[in-house]
Scaffold this motif. Structure first.
Motif, PDB file in Angstrom:
ATOM      1  N   THR A  13       0.781  -1.142  -0.050  1.00 46.29           N
ATOM      2  CA  THR A  13      -0.080   0.093  -0.052  1.00 46.29           C
ATOM      3  C   THR A  13       0.780   1.243   0.079  1.00 46.29           C
ATOM      4  OG1 THR A  13      -0.144   0.352   2.445  1.00 46.29           O
ATOM      5  CG2 THR A  13      -1.572  -1.383   1.575  1.00 46.29           C
ATOM      6  N   ASN A  37      -0.457  -0.719  -4.852  1.00 43.35           N
ATOM      7  CA  ASN A  37      -1.782   0.184  -4.477  1.00 43.35           C
ATOM      8  C   ASN A  37      -1.231   1.509  -4.129  1.00 43.35           C
ATOM      9  OD1 ASN A  37      -2.806   1.197  -1.520  1.00 43.35           O
ATOM     10  ND2 ASN A  37      -4.395   0.732  -2.879  1.00 43.35           N
ATOM     11  N   VAL A  74      -7.591   2.132   0.791  1.00 40.56           N
ATOM     12  CA  VAL A  74      -7.399   1.168   1.697  1.00 40.56           C
ATOM     13  C   VAL A  74      -7.769   1.121   3.252  1.00 40.56           C
ATOM     14  CG1 VAL A  74      -5.669  -0.335   0.315  1.00 40.56           C
ATOM     15  CG2 VAL A  74      -4.972   1.242   2.216  1.00 40.56           C
ATOM     16  N   LEU A  83      -8.281  -4.901  -2.279  1.00 38.77           N
ATOM     17  CA  LEU A  83      -6.886  -5.148  -2.438  1.00 38.77           C
ATOM     18  C   LEU A  83      -6.497  -6.668  -2.461  1.00 38.77           C
ATOM     19  CD1 LEU A  83      -3.950  -3.524  -2.542  1.00 38.77           C
ATOM     20  CD2 LEU A  83      -4.253  -3.960   0.129  1.00 38.77           C
ATOM     21  N   ASN A  99       2.015  -2.877   4.531  1.00 38.41           N
ATOM     22  CA  ASN A  99       1.379  -1.527   4.884  1.00 38.41           C
ATOM     23  C   ASN A  99       2.168  -0.415   5.050  1.00 38.41           C
ATOM     24  OD1 ASN A  99      -1.469  -2.711   5.246  1.00 38.41           O
ATOM     25  ND2 ASN A  99      -1.048  -3.769   7.055  1.00 38.41           N
TER      26      ASN A  99
END
Length: 303
Positions: A13, A37, A74, A83, A99
């Motif tokens: 992400t 992402n 997200v 995702l 993350n």
């Protein structure tokens, strides 16, 4: 490269720029197929643009890797679910969650409004929790079906979350929360084959512009760039691999060529009266205990 992540599928992400981009490129270089992402927002969370994620996915493919762009938020349940779905539909599996998404809205406490607080806490905490929750629901189902995963989660905290940072109460509180989330997730999810760790990186990104710009600048002589985001990514790639078996519930500070295990809170000096203290007695005991305690490291930016 060592192909340490060969055959694995990773989602990253906030991978359109800075650290996230470096992680996505490093994972792909080590053989992972990557879901890139990025919502494409500004440094303070404003606006949105699909281009950063698309560009990084194209860069990975141009280097011979496999990648797909994902532009959903997200920090929402639907975005986090999509995702995971994107990884499964595109590549047929999911092995790694990194993350990293986040932004800043720095203010001194007396100038920070509720929107500044909520926006930063949301992107860093919900933006960690929701992808983690959806990924781990998949991994738990796999484990219960007899297909125990070799799954890895790498969360992103900060020195601000470990020590505090003047002018960043929202960010520091959120990043401290990421550490607690990491510890809980590692304890709960190990039974399903999921390892969860966190990094506290120091690198040159949009979030370090401003007061830290000089310290983060690339060397003019072309020497080792200590603050390059790519310095952090080799550890992320190793943590994402099967080679990191047995390493979970840890926080690693990463800066330039240095990796430090952060040891967290440990009990210090203790006084036990074996009865109720009076206020004066408690104060006297505390002052005595503090004389024997280690001096805390200063909050970032403290005078």
């Amino acid at each position: 490269m060592t192909a340490i992540c060969d055959g694995r599928v990773a989602v990253v992400t906030g991978a359109g720029r800075g650290l996230g981009r470096a992680h996505a490129l490093a994972l792909a270089a080590e053989g992972a197929r990557v879901v890139v992402n990025d919502l494409g927002v500004g440094p303070d969370g404003g606006g949105a643009c699909a281009e950063p994620a698309r560009q990084v996915a194209e860069e990975i493919r141009a280097r011979g890797g496999e990648a797909v762009a994902h532009g959903a938020d997200v920090a929402t349940a639907d975005g986090a679910a999509s995702l995971v779905t994107t990884a499964l539909r595109t590549f047929g599996r999911l092995d790694v969650l990194v993350n990293n998404a986040g932004f800043l809205r720095d203010r001194m406490l007396v100038s920070m409004d509720a929107d500044d607080w909520d926006a930063v806490v949301r992107v860093h905490l919900a933006g960690h929790f929701l992808p983690l929750r959806h990924a781990c629901a998949h991994w738990r189902a796999e484990a219960k079906a007899g297909r125990r995963p070799v799954a890895r989660v790498v969360n992103t905290t900060s020195g601000a979350g470990l020590l505090g940072s003047v002018g960043q109460a929202n960010y520091a509180a959120a990043k401290a929360g990421v550490v607690a989330l990491t510890l809980v997730a590692a304890a709960e999810l190990g039974r399903y084959g999921v390892q969860v760790n966190a990094i506290a990186p120091a690198a040159r990104t949009r979030m370090t512009e401003g007061p830290f710009a000089d310290a983060m600048a690339a060397p003019a002589d072309g020497g080792f760039d200590a603050m390059a985001p790519a310095n952090v990514s080799p550890l992320v790639a190793w943590l994402a691999s099967a080679a990191s078996e047995g390493v979970t519930g840890q926080v690693f500070a990463v800066e330039a060529g240095r990796i430090t295990v952060m040891e967290g809170w440990h009990p210090g000096p203790t006084a036990d009266k074996a009865d109720r203290w009076s206020p004066a007695e408690a104060g006297e005991a505390v002052r005595g205990l503090l004389r024997g305690a280690r001096t805390p490291r200063p909050v970032y930016g403290a005078g």
